[in-house]
Design an enzyme around this catalytic site. Sequence first.
Site: not given
Length: 410
Positions: A11, A93, A182, A392
Site C-alpha cells: 500500500n 492497493r 474503502h 484490508e
Amino acid sequence: MSAGTRVLVLNAGSSSVKYQLIDMLDGDRLASGLVERIGEAGGRLVHTPRGGAEREAVQAFPDHGAALKAVSDELAADGLGLDSPELAAIGHRVVHGGLRFTEPTVITDEVLQEIRRLIPVAPLHNPANITGIEVARTLRPDLPQVAVFDTAFHASMPEHAARYAIDRAVADEHRVRRYGFHGTSHQYVSRATARLLGKDPAEVNVIVLHLGNGASASAVSGGRCVDTSMGLTPLEGLVMGTRSGDIDAGVVFHLHRVGGLSIDGIDDLLNRRSGLLGLCGDNDMREIMRRADEGDADAKLAFDAYVHRLRKYIGGYYAVLGRVDAIAFTAGVGENAAPVRAAATAGLEELGIAVDPELNSVRSREPRIISPALLPSGGSARVAVAVVPTDEELEIARQAFALVHRSSEN
C-alpha cells in the site's frame, strides 16, 4: 504462475509504504511493516516478522525505490526474500479504478496507463499507488502484479445511486459519478459480519461504517453494495478527520467569488483543514472525546456533528435496504471508540437498534456482537450491532491470489 502460496501486499502512499507478507494457505502474517517519511531526511522503517521482535531503522529513503529495496532486504533477513519461489504475487492497493476496473486486475503496461488516466479524480492517491507498482515491477518483473481497487466493490451500485443529477453528457464526458472508496474494507467486513451471524452473505443486509481518519458508510444487500457515502472523490459523505464530508456545492462558489479563495485553496480547505480538525482543531477522536468530557465546547460540537452525520446515514441506508440484519462498526474509530458507537445508535430502538453498555465497553480484536437480545422496552433488538475489525490487506491478498490461481488454470 508460481507454485507459491505467499502474497506480498503493498500500500504505497505519497511518502510511505505499508506492507504485509501473507501465506494464503492459512492467512498467516509472515511479516509486516511500514516505511514512512520517504523523501525526507528522517526516514523510518519498522519491520515485524512473525513471532519475532520489531526491528526499526532510522535512515533516509530518497525515493520509493530505496524504500522497497530496504523492505526487500528486511524480508530477506528473515528468509522471506522477494526472490523466494514461495511468492505467488504482489498485490497492490489502488484507490481509484474508475468504471473500467471493477475486479482485481493483473497489471500490464496498458492497465498502468489507464490508472494514470484516473489521476485527476484521485490526485492524492493514484500517483503514489503507481509509483509502488512501477518499483515492484522492476524488483520482480517475472511475478504477477495485481491491482485491487478501492472503488471496485461499489461498482455494483445501481445507476440511480451512482449518478449525480447533473447534465448526463457533461457527466459522461468527464467521468463524473459516484465511485465510492474503502471498498476492500466494506467487502471484507460485510462478509465477516454475515459469518458472525452464522449466515451466508447472500442472505444478509448490512450497513457497514468504516470509521477512521477517512470515514465511509455502505449499504450492502446480499453481498453487493447498493449505496455508499463517498462519491467521485473521498470527500463526500461522513464527517472525517480533516475532510468536510457532505457540503452544499454552493459553498465552493461562495468561497471563491465572495471569499476570494482560489480553487486550490478551497480544495485544501475541504480535504485537509475541515472535518473534526476544522471544527475543534483536533482530528484524533480519542483527544476529542477527552476534551469533550472535560467540558470543551468545540470538542463537544465536533463529536456531536460527527455522530449526527453517522445517524443520518444509518437511517438513510435503513430506508435504502428496507430490512437491516446488522450494523457493523470497523476501522480505528469504529473498532475502538465505544462512545461513538453508543451515541450513533442511541434513540433508535424503534428501528430495532440498540447497544448493550457492557458489551460495548469490551475491547477486543475479535469480531463481536454488542447489541442486546432484547431492547430495554422489552421488544426485540432485531438488528445486530457488531464490531468487526477490518483486514484490508488480507482481502487484497485473497483477491490477488485467487486471480493468479485462476489464471494459471486457464
